[in-house]
Scaffold this active site. Structure first.
Site, PDB file in Angstrom:
ATOM      1  N   ASN A  83       0.843  -1.285   0.248  1.00 50.71           N
ATOM      2  CA  ASN A  83       0.084  -0.104   0.045  1.00 50.71           C
ATOM      3  C   ASN A  83       0.889   1.269   0.025  1.00 50.71           C
ATOM      4  O   ASN A  83       2.088   1.028   0.456  1.00 50.71           O
ATOM      5  CB  ASN A  83      -0.775   0.149   1.360  1.00 50.71           C
ATOM      6  N   HIS A  96       1.096   5.149   1.217  1.00 55.51           N
ATOM      7  CA  HIS A  96       0.374   6.092   2.121  1.00 55.51           C
ATOM      8  C   HIS A  96       1.029   7.493   2.029  1.00 55.51           C
ATOM      9  O   HIS A  96       2.359   7.715   2.136  1.00 55.51           O
ATOM     10  CB  HIS A  96       0.541   5.496   3.790  1.00 55.51           C
ATOM     11  N   GLY A 101      -2.767  -3.700  10.726  1.00 51.10           N
ATOM     12  CA  GLY A 101      -3.066  -2.144  11.296  1.00 51.10           C
ATOM     13  C   GLY A 101      -3.294  -1.389  10.210  1.00 51.10           C
ATOM     14  O   GLY A 101      -3.468  -1.483   9.241  1.00 51.10           O
ATOM     15  N   ASP A 152      -1.747   1.507   8.386  1.00 48.53           N
ATOM     16  CA  ASP A 152      -0.320   2.188   7.810  1.00 48.53           C
ATOM     17  C   ASP A 152       0.717   1.823   8.597  1.00 48.53           C
ATOM     18  O   ASP A 152       1.831   2.532   9.168  1.00 48.53           O
ATOM     19  CB  ASP A 152      -0.461   3.651   7.563  1.00 48.53           C
TER      20      ASP A 152
HETATM   21  C1  GRF Z   1      -2.738   8.819  -2.885  1.00 47.73           C
HETATM   22  O1  GRF Z   1      -2.180   9.762  -2.369  1.00 47.73           O
HETATM   23  C2  GRF Z   1      -2.779   7.606  -1.889  1.00 47.73           C
HETATM   24  O2  GRF Z   1      -1.655   7.488  -1.217  1.00 47.73           O
HETATM   25  C3  GRF Z   1      -3.946   8.269  -1.156  1.00 47.73           C
HETATM   26  O3  GRF Z   1      -4.854   8.346  -1.818  1.00 47.73           O
HETATM   27  C4  GRF Z   1      -3.994   9.022  -3.004  1.00 47.73           C
HETATM   28  C5  GRF Z   1      -4.796   8.430  -4.346  1.00 47.73           C
HETATM   29  O4  GRF Z   1      -4.597   8.910  -5.553  1.00 47.73           O
HETATM   30  N1  GRF Z   1      -4.459   7.036  -0.336  1.00 47.73           N
HETATM   31  P1  GRF Z   1      -4.763   8.219  -6.775  1.00 47.73           P
HETATM   32  O5  GRF Z   1      -6.283   7.646  -6.791  1.00 47.73           O
HETATM   33  O6  GRF Z   1      -3.728   7.230  -7.069  1.00 47.73           O
HETATM   34  O7  GRF Z   1      -4.892   9.518  -7.854  1.00 47.73           O
END
Ligand code: GRF
Length: 203
Positions: free
Chosen positions: A108, A110, A144, A146
């Site tokens: 993922n 973040h 958890g 993140d």
């Molecule tokens: C990213 O910054 C991701 O980390 C966060 O939401 C954003 C998603 O952007 N959770 P996208 O949909 O890839 O443009």
């Protein structure tokens, strides 16, 4: 043989687009075999459709319980036999069945420097705290929020005149580059995790 990737999205899908563009080159070592979402009508799904990638939607509200949704999502993703699952702006916590089935294969991104500012408002929380640098973190998903082992991080400055939108946009530029570089390395080199410490290369 290129690695098979399933990407899950909930929004605009610019991270997904960066992966679609990178994987157009066979030397990248990975190809996106499906894109899934927890809602329909989003640009992320449209991006996949334009690229000719199969899509699916599994909404929590369509399942009788969160556990059932977990099972449904797990089975749907498993049918595509992914080597790696990338959560790219996927705004749901995946469940225990999903994590067991794809153990150490779900990553993922973040938009903050973990372990600071976890949750859904990373850029806003960083801005409100007054930090001078923030960034994005790519990590292996655990149970958890993140909290999983960190694969890579990228740093951006916080400018005096930033609002949440300008800061998040600066983070996302760096985040996309980090995601593309590191997913490619994972696909080509493998990943080893020992006591939270992540390194590229097979055990
Ligand atoms: C990213 O910054 C991701 O980390 C966060 O939401 C954003 C998603 O952007 N959770 P996208 O949909 O890839 O443009």
């Amino acid at each position: 043989m290129s690695a098979r990737i399933v990407v899950l999205v909930s929004g605009s899908g610019t991270n997904l687009q960066a992966l679609i563009d990178a994987s157009a080159n066979p030397s990248y070592g990975a190809r996106i075999v499906a894109v899934g979402a927890d809602r329909d009508g989003i640009e992320g799904l449209a991006r996949a459709e334009r690229a000719g990638i199969p899509t699916f939607v599994r909404k929590v509200g369509q399942s009788s319980s969160r556990e059932h949704w977990d099972l449904t999502l797990t089975d749907t993703v498993a049918a595509f036999e992914p080597d790696l699952v990338v959560l790219a702006g996927f705004m749901k916590l995946v469940g225990p069945k999903f994590l067991t089935r794809f153990a150490d294969r779900v990553v993922n991104t973040h938009p903050a420097l973990c372990p600071s500012f976890p949750g859904t408002n990373g850029p806003g929380d960083a801005l409100a705290y007054g930090v001078k640098v923030t960034g994005a973190t790519l990590f292996v998903v655990d149970a958890g929020i993140d909290t999983g082992p960190i694969i890579a991080q990228t740093v951006v400055p916080v400018e005096d005149d930033d609002d949440v939108a300008t800061l998040h946009e600066r983070i996302k530029v760096a985040e996309r580059a980090m995601l593309v570089e590191n997913v490619g390395r994972m696909a080509r080199e493998g990943l080893t995790i020992a006591d939270r410490r992540v390194r590229f290369g097979r055990p």
